[in-house]
Scaffold this motif. Structure first.
Motif, PDB file in Angstrom:
ATOM      1  N   GLU A  36      17.403  68.780 -10.128  1.00 38.29           N
ATOM      2  CA  GLU A  36      16.068  69.171 -10.223  1.00 38.29           C
ATOM      3  C   GLU A  36      15.256  68.135 -11.091  1.00 38.29           C
ATOM      4  N   LEU A  37      15.562  67.861 -12.157  1.00 34.93           N
ATOM      5  CA  LEU A  37      15.100  66.804 -13.111  1.00 34.93           C
ATOM      6  C   LEU A  37      14.923  65.630 -12.544  1.00 34.93           C
ATOM      7  N   GLN A  38      16.016  65.140 -11.555  1.00 36.85           N
ATOM      8  CA  GLN A  38      15.941  63.753 -11.000  1.00 36.85           C
ATOM      9  C   GLN A  38      14.843  63.848 -10.064  1.00 36.85           C
ATOM     10  N   MET A  39      14.578  65.213  -9.227  1.00 33.73           N
ATOM     11  CA  MET A  39      13.578  65.082  -8.148  1.00 33.73           C
ATOM     12  C   MET A  39      12.442  65.092  -8.615  1.00 33.73           C
ATOM     13  N   ALA A  40      12.205  65.730  -9.684  1.00 31.04           N
ATOM     14  CA  ALA A  40      10.562  65.962 -10.636  1.00 31.04           C
ATOM     15  C   ALA A  40      10.473  64.381 -11.132  1.00 31.04           C
ATOM     16  N   THR A  41      11.477  63.807 -11.750  1.00 35.37           N
ATOM     17  CA  THR A  41      10.980  62.668 -12.424  1.00 35.37           C
ATOM     18  C   THR A  41      11.425  61.371 -12.173  1.00 35.37           C
ATOM     19  N   GLY A  42      12.492  61.236 -11.319  1.00 34.58           N
ATOM     20  CA  GLY A  42      13.077  60.125 -10.888  1.00 34.58           C
ATOM     21  C   GLY A  42      14.192  59.450 -11.743  1.00 34.58           C
ATOM     22  N   VAL A  43      14.408  60.155 -13.101  1.00 31.93           N
ATOM     23  CA  VAL A  43      15.228  59.961 -14.068  1.00 31.93           C
ATOM     24  C   VAL A  43      16.654  59.421 -13.334  1.00 31.93           C
ATOM     25  N   ALA A  44      17.200  58.489 -13.638  1.00 33.51           N
ATOM     26  CA  ALA A  44      19.011  58.060 -13.302  1.00 33.51           C
ATOM     27  C   ALA A  44      18.873  57.985 -11.806  1.00 33.51           C
ATOM     28  N   THR A  45      17.966  57.480 -11.009  1.00 33.33           N
ATOM     29  CA  THR A  45      17.923  57.392  -9.960  1.00 33.33           C
ATOM     30  C   THR A  45      17.738  55.964  -9.209  1.00 33.33           C
ATOM     31  N   CYS A  46      17.757  55.112 -10.250  1.00 33.57           N
ATOM     32  CA  CYS A  46      17.480  53.545  -9.886  1.00 33.57           C
ATOM     33  C   CYS A  46      19.022  52.808 -10.183  1.00 33.57           C
ATOM     34  N   CYS A  47      19.049  52.384 -11.433  1.00 31.14           N
ATOM     35  CA  CYS A  47      20.134  51.602 -11.935  1.00 31.14           C
ATOM     36  C   CYS A  47      21.066  52.475 -12.441  1.00 31.14           C
ATOM     37  N   GLY A  48      20.877  53.622 -12.870  1.00 33.39           N
ATOM     38  CA  GLY A  48      21.908  54.580 -13.230  1.00 33.39           C
ATOM     39  C   GLY A  48      22.357  54.721 -14.725  1.00 33.39           C
ATOM     40  N   ARG A  49      21.876  53.634 -15.440  1.00 30.37           N
ATOM     41  CA  ARG A  49      22.371  53.235 -16.887  1.00 30.37           C
ATOM     42  C   ARG A  49      22.099  54.314 -17.898  1.00 30.37           C
ATOM     43  N   CYS A  50      20.982  54.958 -17.398  1.00 27.07           N
ATOM     44  CA  CYS A  50      20.601  55.893 -18.379  1.00 27.07           C
ATOM     45  C   CYS A  50      21.191  57.414 -18.064  1.00 27.07           C
ATOM     46  N   GLU A  51      21.821  57.552 -17.284  1.00 26.36           N
ATOM     47  CA  GLU A  51      22.143  58.736 -16.866  1.00 26.36           C
ATOM     48  C   GLU A  51      22.975  59.632 -17.701  1.00 26.36           C
ATOM     49  N   ASP A  52      24.212  59.127 -18.623  1.00 23.46           N
ATOM     50  CA  ASP A  52      24.538  59.808 -19.669  1.00 23.46           C
ATOM     51  C   ASP A  52      23.514  60.357 -20.831  1.00 23.46           C
ATOM     52  N   CYS A  53      22.606  59.366 -20.998  1.00 26.22           N
ATOM     53  CA  CYS A  53      21.569  59.667 -22.172  1.00 26.22           C
ATOM     54  C   CYS A  53      20.569  60.702 -21.678  1.00 26.22           C
ATOM     55  N   ALA A  54      20.344  60.713 -20.598  1.00 30.89           N
ATOM     56  CA  ALA A  54      19.571  61.726 -19.814  1.00 30.89           C
ATOM     57  C   ALA A  54      20.160  63.046 -19.655  1.00 30.89           C
ATOM     58  N   ARG A  55      21.349  63.151 -19.517  1.00 30.47           N
ATOM     59  CA  ARG A  55      22.191  64.360 -19.252  1.00 30.47           C
ATOM     60  C   ARG A  55      22.249  64.966 -20.574  1.00 30.47           C
ATOM     61  N   ALA A  56      22.505  64.297 -21.713  1.00 26.65           N
ATOM     62  CA  ALA A  56      22.832  64.640 -22.954  1.00 26.65           C
ATOM     63  C   ALA A  56      21.157  65.250 -23.568  1.00 26.65           C
TER      64      ALA A  56
END
Length: 72
Positions: free
Chosen positions: A27-47
């Motif tokens: 839901e966060l990804q749909m709302a903000t686009g976080v971690a939907t391009c290169c994916g390098r931020c996914e671990d930090c974003a999830r934390a």
């Protein structure tokens, strides 16, 4: 701090969304686009999302020394 450079999403934005009822990382990804391009931020974003969603208990569970020090 900026967590997702591709979509310019900050830790504050992730925290705000979680506190306002965003119930899943998807839901966060749909709302903000976080971690939907290169994916390098996914671990930090999830934390950041986990800390904001559950008050940080998930991280403390993985740091028993910190919990012991706090209990002393």
């Amino acid at each position: 701090m900026i967590v997702c450079v591709c979509n310019r999403v900050s830790d504050r934005e992730i925290t705000r969304r979680a506190q306002q009822g965003c119930s899943s990382f998807d839901e966060l990804q749909m709302a903000t686009g976080v971690a939907t391009c290169c994916g390098r931020c996914e671990d930090c974003a999830r934390a950041v999302f986990a800390d904001a969603s559950d008050g940080g208990w998930q991280r403390l569970d993985h740091q028993p020394a910190l919990m012991l020090a706090a209990a002393a």
